[in-house]
Design a protein around this motif. Structure first.
Motif, PDB file in Angstrom:
ATOM      1  N   SER A   1      -2.579   9.509   7.022  1.00  0.00           N
ATOM      2  CA  SER A   1      -1.432   9.332   7.922  1.00  0.00           C
ATOM      3  C   SER A   1      -1.809   8.155   8.811  1.00  0.00           C
ATOM      4  N   ASN A   2      -1.698   6.958   8.254  1.00  0.00           N
ATOM      5  CA  ASN A   2      -2.378   5.805   8.820  1.00  0.00           C
ATOM      6  C   ASN A   2      -1.720   5.219  10.057  1.00  0.00           C
TER       7      ASN A   2
ATOM      8  N   ILE B   1      -0.401  -4.005   5.367  1.00  0.00           N
ATOM      9  CA  ILE B   1      -0.507  -2.564   5.586  1.00  0.00           C
ATOM     10  C   ILE B   1       0.664  -1.817   4.961  1.00  0.00           C
ATOM     11  N   ARG B   2       1.879  -2.383   5.065  1.00  0.00           N
ATOM     12  CA  ARG B   2       3.079  -1.621   4.691  1.00  0.00           C
ATOM     13  C   ARG B   2       3.753  -2.118   3.417  1.00  0.00           C
ATOM     14  N   ASN B   3       3.115  -2.980   2.644  1.00  0.00           N
ATOM     15  CA  ASN B   3       3.786  -3.594   1.494  1.00  0.00           C
ATOM     16  C   ASN B   3       3.652  -2.811   0.185  1.00  0.00           C
ATOM     17  N   GLY B   4       3.149  -1.581   0.262  1.00  0.00           N
ATOM     18  CA  GLY B   4       3.005  -0.777  -0.942  1.00  0.00           C
ATOM     19  C   GLY B   4       1.635  -0.854  -1.572  1.00  0.00           C
TER      20      GLY B   4
ATOM     21  N   LEU C   1      -3.534   4.917   0.228  1.00  0.00           N
ATOM     22  CA  LEU C   1      -2.652   5.227  -0.886  1.00  0.00           C
ATOM     23  C   LEU C   1      -1.672   4.121  -1.252  1.00  0.00           C
ATOM     24  N   GLY C   2      -1.345   3.255  -0.318  1.00  0.00           N
ATOM     25  CA  GLY C   2      -0.406   2.188  -0.649  1.00  0.00           C
ATOM     26  C   GLY C   2       1.023   2.675  -0.740  1.00  0.00           C
TER      27      GLY C   2
ATOM     28  N   HIS D   1      -1.406   1.004   3.166  1.00  0.00           N
ATOM     29  CA  HIS D   1      -1.507   2.372   3.675  1.00  0.00           C
ATOM     30  C   HIS D   1      -0.119   2.988   3.818  1.00  0.00           C
ATOM     31  N   ILE D   2      -0.085   4.303   4.029  1.00  0.00           N
ATOM     32  CA  ILE D   2       1.196   4.969   4.252  1.00  0.00           C
ATOM     33  C   ILE D   2       1.312   5.402   5.711  1.00  0.00           C
TER      34      ILE D   2
END
Length: 262
Positions: free
Chosen positions: A162-163, A182-185, A141-142, A188-189
């Motif tokens: 729920s990555n 992974i976490r930059n939008g 989902l980003g 994944h979330i």
């Protein structure tokens, strides 16, 4: 409607949804041998699959696609960007290009494309509906965009990404580049973000929450259970993993159980 996760995780994803004789797959991210074995465990005949919908071109979503769709001559539905990004050369008679927000009818069901933020060419998630029940497959989902929030509000069955656990990711062995990806939008979330989405946007119609696409390195089933289970007393709760298929679920069975428990 019946549904299951054949595989869910950072190394492979494949989801099954059916209404009567109309069955589809979303993604074929594990090899064909393992798809067939897991389908056999669930009593699914691969030759009865009427369509495959692909969310995006990353290998954990298309690894088994070419062999599987050719072996069983199953039409593939994907966006132009996903088709180009995949670099797969599928038989032209099996390929159907759809818009990211498209609405495709397969027998008694409709498959709705949901555009999203992810680091792929033209990605989308999918909601499968028979007009009364919405089964939503929401991974990669980003970020928590309005499309995702809207889908959660209208889901009867929700498979939600729920990555990763934020602490495990930060303290883990991944490079700074990969952690940021992974976490930059656009990646994944986290468990935390997923829980916030669920709590803020769930509605009374939600009957079954399934958490999926767990990272092998940066998450655990136990952490996801600890995060979500206290908030799921009134609904069915499941976790889909990379290691084996889930049970085959039936919306009608879940409704009956919930009525008995009410």
């Amino acid at each position: 409607m019946k549904y299951c996760a054949i595989a869910s995780g950072s190394n492979g994803n494949c989801y099954y949804i059916a209404k009567g004789e109309d069955a589809i797959l979303i993604d074929v991210g594990i090899n064909t041998k393992h798809v067939e074995l897991r389908m056999a465990n669930l009593g699914i005949d691969p030759s009865r699959i009427k369509a495959i919908f692909i969310t995006h071109e990353h290998s954990d979503h298309i690894r088994g696609l070419s062999v599987f769709c050719k072996r069983y001559q199953i039409p593939v539905y994907w966006t132009a960007g996903t088709s180009h990004g995949s670099r797969l050369h599928l038989p032209s008679h099996l390929v159907h290009i759809i818009p990211a927000n498209g609405r495709t009818k397969i027998g008694e069901i409709y498959v709705l494309g949901i555009p999203k933020f992810h680091d792929a060419k033209e990605p989308c998630s999918f909601v499968v509906t028979d007009g009364s029940t919405n089964v939503s497959i929401m991974t990669d989902l980003g970020r928590a965009c309005n499309n995702v929030k809207h889908v959660i509000q209208h889901s009867d069955v929700l498979l939600l990404e729920s990555n990763y656990d934020e602490d495990l990711l930060e303290g883990g062995r991944y490079s700074y580049y990969l952690k940021n990806r992974i976490r930059n939008g656009w990646g994944h979330i986290s468990n935390k973000t997923s829980l916030e989405l669920f709590l803020q946007h769930r509605s009374s119609r939600l009957k079954h929450l399934i958490l999926g696409h767990l990272s092998e390195q940066n998450n655990t089933v136990e952490l996801v259970e600890q995060t979500f289970l206290p908030h799921c007393e009134s609904i069915k709760f499941s976790i889909a993993t990379r290691y084996q298929e889930t049970d085959m679920f039936d919306v009608d069975d879940i409704l009956q159980l919930q009525k008995k428990g009410a």
